[in-house]
Write a protein that holds these residues in place. Structure first.
Motif, PDB file in Angstrom:
ATOM      1  N   ARG A  65      17.745  20.994   5.141  1.00  0.00           N
ATOM      2  CA  ARG A  65      18.384  22.102   4.414  1.00  0.00           C
ATOM      3  C   ARG A  65      17.855  22.198   2.994  1.00  0.00           C
ATOM      4  O   ARG A  65      17.552  23.281   2.496  1.00  0.00           O
ATOM      5  CB  ARG A  65      19.904  21.920   4.398  1.00  0.00           C
ATOM      6  CG  ARG A  65      20.620  22.382   5.645  1.00  0.00           C
ATOM      7  CD  ARG A  65      22.086  22.670   5.365  1.00  0.00           C
ATOM      8  NE  ARG A  65      22.778  21.536   4.776  1.00  0.00           N
ATOM      9  CZ  ARG A  65      23.364  20.558   5.469  1.00  0.00           C
ATOM     10  NH1 ARG A  65      23.334  20.585   6.788  1.00  0.00           N
ATOM     11  NH2 ARG A  65      23.974  19.571   4.847  1.00  0.00           N
ATOM     12  N   VAL A  66      17.764  21.039   2.329  1.00  0.00           N
ATOM     13  CA  VAL A  66      17.264  21.027   0.945  1.00  0.00           C
ATOM     14  C   VAL A  66      15.823  21.521   0.906  1.00  0.00           C
ATOM     15  O   VAL A  66      15.451  22.360   0.077  1.00  0.00           O
ATOM     16  CB  VAL A  66      17.380  19.611   0.342  1.00  0.00           C
ATOM     17  CG1 VAL A  66      16.669  19.554  -1.014  1.00  0.00           C
ATOM     18  CG2 VAL A  66      18.840  19.214   0.190  1.00  0.00           C
ATOM     19  N   ARG A  67      15.002  21.008   1.811  1.00  0.00           N
ATOM     20  CA  ARG A  67      13.593  21.403   1.842  1.00  0.00           C
ATOM     21  C   ARG A  67      13.441  22.899   2.096  1.00  0.00           C
ATOM     22  O   ARG A  67      12.633  23.570   1.443  1.00  0.00           O
ATOM     23  CB  ARG A  67      12.848  20.617   2.925  1.00  0.00           C
ATOM     24  CG  ARG A  67      12.647  19.151   2.622  1.00  0.00           C
ATOM     25  CD  ARG A  67      11.814  18.475   3.714  1.00  0.00           C
ATOM     26  NE  ARG A  67      10.507  19.105   3.764  1.00  0.00           N
ATOM     27  CZ  ARG A  67       9.490  18.778   2.963  1.00  0.00           C
ATOM     28  NH1 ARG A  67       9.635  17.822   2.068  1.00  0.00           N
ATOM     29  NH2 ARG A  67       8.338  19.398   3.057  1.00  0.00           N
ATOM     30  N   GLY A 113      15.580   5.257  13.653  1.00  0.00           N
ATOM     31  CA  GLY A 113      14.308   5.937  13.829  1.00  0.00           C
ATOM     32  C   GLY A 113      14.407   7.419  13.568  1.00  0.00           C
ATOM     33  O   GLY A 113      13.535   8.021  12.937  1.00  0.00           O
ATOM     34  N   VAL A 114      15.507   8.028  14.018  1.00  0.00           N
ATOM     35  CA  VAL A 114      15.712   9.464  13.776  1.00  0.00           C
ATOM     36  C   VAL A 114      15.835   9.734  12.289  1.00  0.00           C
ATOM     37  O   VAL A 114      15.247  10.664  11.738  1.00  0.00           O
ATOM     38  CB  VAL A 114      16.966   9.959  14.537  1.00  0.00           C
ATOM     39  CG1 VAL A 114      17.330  11.366  14.108  1.00  0.00           C
ATOM     40  CG2 VAL A 114      16.723   9.905  16.038  1.00  0.00           C
ATOM     41  N   ALA A 115      16.614   8.894  11.610  1.00  0.00           N
ATOM     42  CA  ALA A 115      16.809   9.099  10.170  1.00  0.00           C
ATOM     43  C   ALA A 115      15.495   8.949   9.426  1.00  0.00           C
ATOM     44  O   ALA A 115      15.156   9.736   8.539  1.00  0.00           O
ATOM     45  CB  ALA A 115      17.835   8.102   9.634  1.00  0.00           C
ATOM     46  N   ALA A 116      14.701   7.940   9.789  1.00  0.00           N
ATOM     47  CA  ALA A 116      13.430   7.710   9.108  1.00  0.00           C
ATOM     48  C   ALA A 116      12.493   8.880   9.327  1.00  0.00           C
ATOM     49  O   ALA A 116      11.772   9.298   8.436  1.00  0.00           O
ATOM     50  CB  ALA A 116      12.795   6.420   9.613  1.00  0.00           C
ATOM     51  N   ALA A 175      14.643  16.128  -0.898  1.00  0.00           N
ATOM     52  CA  ALA A 175      15.982  15.867  -1.426  1.00  0.00           C
ATOM     53  C   ALA A 175      15.979  14.573  -2.241  1.00  0.00           C
ATOM     54  O   ALA A 175      15.313  13.602  -1.886  1.00  0.00           O
ATOM     55  CB  ALA A 175      16.981  15.763  -0.282  1.00  0.00           C
ATOM     56  N   THR A 176      16.739  14.566  -3.328  1.00  0.00           N
ATOM     57  CA  THR A 176      16.880  13.349  -4.123  1.00  0.00           C
ATOM     58  C   THR A 176      17.888  12.418  -3.457  1.00  0.00           C
ATOM     59  O   THR A 176      18.612  12.806  -2.537  1.00  0.00           O
ATOM     60  CB  THR A 176      17.367  13.683  -5.537  1.00  0.00           C
ATOM     61  OG1 THR A 176      18.684  14.263  -5.444  1.00  0.00           O
ATOM     62  CG2 THR A 176      16.435  14.679  -6.216  1.00  0.00           C
ATOM     63  N   ASP A 195      20.342   9.529   3.784  1.00  0.00           N
ATOM     64  CA  ASP A 195      19.075   9.863   4.452  1.00  0.00           C
ATOM     65  C   ASP A 195      19.301  10.659   5.743  1.00  0.00           C
ATOM     66  O   ASP A 195      18.686  10.393   6.777  1.00  0.00           O
ATOM     67  CB  ASP A 195      18.274   8.593   4.769  1.00  0.00           C
ATOM     68  CG  ASP A 195      17.685   7.961   3.519  1.00  0.00           C
ATOM     69  OD1 ASP A 195      17.483   8.691   2.541  1.00  0.00           O
ATOM     70  OD2 ASP A 195      17.451   6.739   3.521  1.00  0.00           O
ATOM     71  N   ASN A 196      20.184  11.632   5.632  1.00  0.00           N
ATOM     72  CA  ASN A 196      20.500  12.463   6.793  1.00  0.00           C
ATOM     73  C   ASN A 196      19.393  13.501   6.997  1.00  0.00           C
ATOM     74  O   ASN A 196      19.131  14.305   6.107  1.00  0.00           O
ATOM     75  CB  ASN A 196      21.844  13.173   6.563  1.00  0.00           C
ATOM     76  CG  ASN A 196      22.317  13.943   7.777  1.00  0.00           C
ATOM     77  OD1 ASN A 196      21.535  14.616   8.441  1.00  0.00           O
ATOM     78  ND2 ASN A 196      23.609  13.861   8.057  1.00  0.00           N
ATOM     79  N   PRO A 197      18.742  13.502   8.153  1.00  0.00           N
ATOM     80  CA  PRO A 197      17.641  14.453   8.376  1.00  0.00           C
ATOM     81  C   PRO A 197      18.064  15.913   8.258  1.00  0.00           C
ATOM     82  O   PRO A 197      17.280  16.746   7.803  1.00  0.00           O
ATOM     83  CB  PRO A 197      17.179  14.137   9.805  1.00  0.00           C
ATOM     84  CG  PRO A 197      17.650  12.758  10.076  1.00  0.00           C
ATOM     85  CD  PRO A 197      18.924  12.590   9.301  1.00  0.00           C
TER      86      PRO A 197
END
Length: 232
Positions: A97-99, A14-17, A82-83, A90-92
């Motif tokens: 960081r990417v965003r 759930g956290v990852a999603a 992130a791509t 799928d690490n939040p």
């Protein structure tokens, strides 16, 4: 024990999603004609665009010039999310960081559009909308929001739409919108939420026409398929 492990697995999933859930397919229009002159117009972009970008996974740009659709004044889109190769698990935290880095590219690109060359007399708002939608159409996803932010007074006075000469009685408005639609001059905004900042800014003549012009544009956006249209 197995139940605890299963529950923990669900929590982590759930956290990852949550960290990587789809945001919006977005577009930005910046008017480089007379709208760009007041300092308030640039201040609007500086203050309104960054929070808008936070809700986007991908952003395209278009400028309003005298010939927007064929303008040579362009800015490349920004892919904010992130791509798969950048964030395979799928690490939040990686996503964030990417965003955070990519979002810093959005405002400078938009601000550059204020300084596009005139490219002829007048303001071609519909052309900018059509060009923007062409870019967005390839990115559409059913699970994502679709949003457009427009920094313009919407005083289109080129081609088949001259706001200053437009007959604004109800029947004439409907007829003009249908004409634009039949000629494929209205962009396909199906499913898009549209917000406009600076509507009729600096326009001081014929204030009695302002509510009718607002009615025309809202009806035009609705006819183009927009889910909402806010003229601010």
């Amino acid at each position: 024990m197995g139940a605890v492990v299963a529950a923990l697995g669900l929590m982590l999933a759930g956290v990852a999603a949550c960290g990587t859930e789809a945001k919006g397919v977005c577009g930005v229009i910046v008017d480089s004609t007379s709208y760009a002159d007041p300092a308030t117009s640039r201040a609007d972009v500086t203050s309104k665009l960054p929070p808008f970008a936070q809700d986007c996974d991908w952003i395209a740009f278009a400028a309003v010039t005298g010939s927007s659709e064929s303008s040579t004044c362009r800015q490349d889109p920004v892919a904010i999310a992130a791509t798969q190769s950048e964030n395979p698990n799928d690490n939040p935290m990686v996503e964030d960081r990417v965003r955070a880095h990519r979002i810093t590219e959005v405002l400078p690109r938009a601000v550059k559009l204020f300084d596009c060359p005139a490219e002829g007399q007048g303001s071609d708002v519909l052309g900018a909308l059509r060009y923007l939608v062409k870019q967005l159409s390839a990115q559409r996803r059913p699970d994502q929001a679709h949003q457009i932010i427009v920094f313009s007074d919407l005083i289109n006075n080129r081609g088949d739409l001259d706001i200053n000469k437009l007959d604004l009685n109800e029947d004439a408005r409907k007829q003009k919108i249908q004409e634009l639609k039949n000629a494929r001059l209205l962009p396909d905004l199906t499913g898009y939420a549209v917000v406009v900042h600076g509507f009729l800014r600096e326009k001081t003549s014929s204030p009695d026409r302002f509510p009718l012009l607002e009615g025309f544009w809202k009806e035009a956006f609705e006819a183009a398929g927009a889910t909402t249209a806010d003229l601010l």
